[in-house]
Motif scaffolding. Sequence first.
Motif, PDB file in Angstrom:
ATOM      1  N   THR A  63       0.785  -1.284   0.124  1.00 26.96           N
ATOM      2  CA  THR A  63       0.052  -0.086  -0.142  1.00 26.96           C
ATOM      3  C   THR A  63       0.875   1.094   0.096  1.00 26.96           C
ATOM      4  O   THR A  63       0.351   2.419  -0.032  1.00 26.96           O
ATOM      5  CB  THR A  63      -0.756  -0.109   1.224  1.00 26.96           C
ATOM      6  N   VAL A  64       2.134   1.022  -0.019  1.00 27.53           N
ATOM      7  CA  VAL A  64       3.084   2.122   0.247  1.00 27.53           C
ATOM      8  C   VAL A  64       2.974   3.331  -0.792  1.00 27.53           C
ATOM      9  O   VAL A  64       2.959   4.542  -0.671  1.00 27.53           O
ATOM     10  CB  VAL A  64       4.535   1.762   0.395  1.00 27.53           C
ATOM     11  N   GLY A  65       2.656   2.911  -2.212  1.00 31.63           N
ATOM     12  CA  GLY A  65       2.670   3.498  -3.393  1.00 31.63           C
ATOM     13  C   GLY A  65       1.247   4.332  -3.698  1.00 31.63           C
ATOM     14  O   GLY A  65       1.202   5.355  -4.526  1.00 31.63           O
ATOM     15  N   VAL A  66       0.305   4.076  -2.565  1.00 33.35           N
ATOM     16  CA  VAL A  66      -1.077   4.788  -2.902  1.00 33.35           C
ATOM     17  C   VAL A  66      -0.947   6.106  -2.593  1.00 33.35           C
ATOM     18  O   VAL A  66      -0.344   6.673  -1.588  1.00 33.35           O
ATOM     19  CB  VAL A  66      -1.958   3.936  -1.991  1.00 33.35           C
ATOM     20  N   THR A  67      -1.575   6.936  -3.545  1.00 38.21           N
ATOM     21  CA  THR A  67      -1.462   8.475  -3.290  1.00 38.21           C
ATOM     22  C   THR A  67      -2.778   8.934  -2.759  1.00 38.21           C
ATOM     23  O   THR A  67      -3.959   8.346  -2.927  1.00 38.21           O
ATOM     24  CB  THR A  67      -1.421   9.314  -4.476  1.00 38.21           C
ATOM     25  N   LEU A  68      -2.677  10.351  -2.221  1.00 38.87           N
ATOM     26  CA  LEU A  68      -3.898  10.861  -1.802  1.00 38.87           C
ATOM     27  C   LEU A  68      -4.866  10.924  -2.775  1.00 38.87           C
ATOM     28  O   LEU A  68      -6.188  10.906  -2.732  1.00 38.87           O
ATOM     29  CB  LEU A  68      -3.537  12.249  -0.973  1.00 38.87           C
ATOM     30  N   PHE A  93      -0.036   6.010   3.164  1.00 36.90           N
ATOM     31  CA  PHE A  93       1.269   6.629   3.558  1.00 36.90           C
ATOM     32  C   PHE A  93       1.826   7.845   2.964  1.00 36.90           C
ATOM     33  O   PHE A  93       1.662   8.193   1.739  1.00 36.90           O
ATOM     34  CB  PHE A  93       2.131   5.312   3.172  1.00 36.90           C
ATOM     35  N   GLY A  94       2.252   8.789   3.931  1.00 33.51           N
ATOM     36  CA  GLY A  94       3.204   9.949   3.787  1.00 33.51           C
ATOM     37  C   GLY A  94       1.834  11.118   3.712  1.00 33.51           C
ATOM     38  O   GLY A  94       2.447  12.311   3.682  1.00 33.51           O
ATOM     39  N   SER A  95       0.677  10.892   3.910  1.00 39.09           N
ATOM     40  CA  SER A  95      -0.298  11.953   3.977  1.00 39.09           C
ATOM     41  C   SER A  95      -0.609  12.451   5.575  1.00 39.09           C
ATOM     42  O   SER A  95      -1.355  13.370   5.447  1.00 39.09           O
ATOM     43  CB  SER A  95      -1.673  11.736   3.417  1.00 39.09           C
ATOM     44  N   TYR A  96      -0.037  11.894   6.531  1.00 42.03           N
ATOM     45  CA  TYR A  96      -0.283  12.276   7.984  1.00 42.03           C
ATOM     46  C   TYR A  96       0.624  12.210   8.941  1.00 42.03           C
ATOM     47  O   TYR A  96       0.400  12.560  10.036  1.00 42.03           O
ATOM     48  CB  TYR A  96      -1.559  11.435   8.209  1.00 42.03           C
ATOM     49  N   LEU A 121      -6.580   6.070   9.995  1.00 45.30           N
ATOM     50  CA  LEU A 121      -5.259   6.132   9.867  1.00 45.30           C
ATOM     51  C   LEU A 121      -4.397   5.081  10.619  1.00 45.30           C
ATOM     52  O   LEU A 121      -5.072   4.528  11.455  1.00 45.30           O
ATOM     53  CB  LEU A 121      -4.445   7.446  10.076  1.00 45.30           C
ATOM     54  N   GLU A 122      -3.278   4.566  10.247  1.00 47.67           N
ATOM     55  CA  GLU A 122      -2.627   3.631  11.017  1.00 47.67           C
ATOM     56  C   GLU A 122      -1.966   4.109  12.108  1.00 47.67           C
ATOM     57  O   GLU A 122      -1.320   5.217  12.192  1.00 47.67           O
ATOM     58  CB  GLU A 122      -1.425   2.869   9.936  1.00 47.67           C
ATOM     59  N   SER A 123      -2.330   3.600  13.274  1.00 53.41           N
ATOM     60  CA  SER A 123      -1.935   4.251  14.661  1.00 53.41           C
ATOM     61  C   SER A 123      -0.714   3.874  15.311  1.00 53.41           C
ATOM     62  O   SER A 123      -0.685   3.191  16.216  1.00 53.41           O
ATOM     63  CB  SER A 123      -3.037   4.147  15.649  1.00 53.41           C
TER      64      SER A 123
END
Length: 278
Positions: A63-68, A93-96, A121-123
Amino acid sequence: MSSQREQSIRRVSAPEITTRKGGEPVVCLTAYTAPMAEMLDAHCDLLLVGDSVGMVLHGLPDTVGVTLDMMILHGQAVMRGARRAMVVVDMPFGSYESSPEQAFANASRVLKETGCQAIKLESGPMIAETVAFLVRRGIPVMGHVGLRPQAVNVDGAFKAKGKTEDERLRVLAEAEATADAGAFAVVVEGVAEGLAREITEAIHVPTIGIGASAACDGQILVTDDMLGMFDWTPRFVRRYADLKGEIGSAVGAWAADVRARRFPGEAETYWSKRPVGG
Ligand code: KIV
């Protein structure tokens, strides 16, 4: 004439999900498209536009490559299909992670541009501050503890969590911090029954299990897994259909008909009303 707000009020809300703690199990599935959301809507309390969309629909390895932008596009599609179920969109990933402000800017964009009711979001460690920041500013948050797919590069693989005492305490602490920070529910992924039970007893909001036993307050699965869209399914998934097999048979039959000139037949053909040359 009823307003848009009145129409959307018929949807399941975040507080309603929270009140289900210890009661009727919360039924959740993933959805990424409008037609699938429409089919699932009547059966589910909550539809998650999971970042699993990257693996399920886009062929990504994780899922790392998924974008907003991907999440927003699929969130919009699901909102067009679902009428009653609460719709939650995953923060990719990378948005929060870098600051509560970054999380608010991106999460508010998700709510505004999709019309969804909440984000997930992943806590990981330190995320409680962000959850509280978002909730105080009007963004309902669903947490996600245990196996965190976005941490795959740190973990080295998708590994079940809580096997060592240290890890068990860490997952429990993350769940408690997420719930105390104001999350309306917490997804618990890939943990043994004992830890799932411990988390469920420790926190005041519903736990939604995936590979986390029946000890949770609700369950979620990746829809495509339970419908049999892949050759391999994880051990914790029960397959309720074999759609991959069904699609293969249907497409094979159609291709054979085309090759044998059995398709299209008379019934699938438009005929002109006037006789040719008449
Ligand atoms: O992305 C996803 O589909 C998820 C579920 C597995 C809970 O996070």
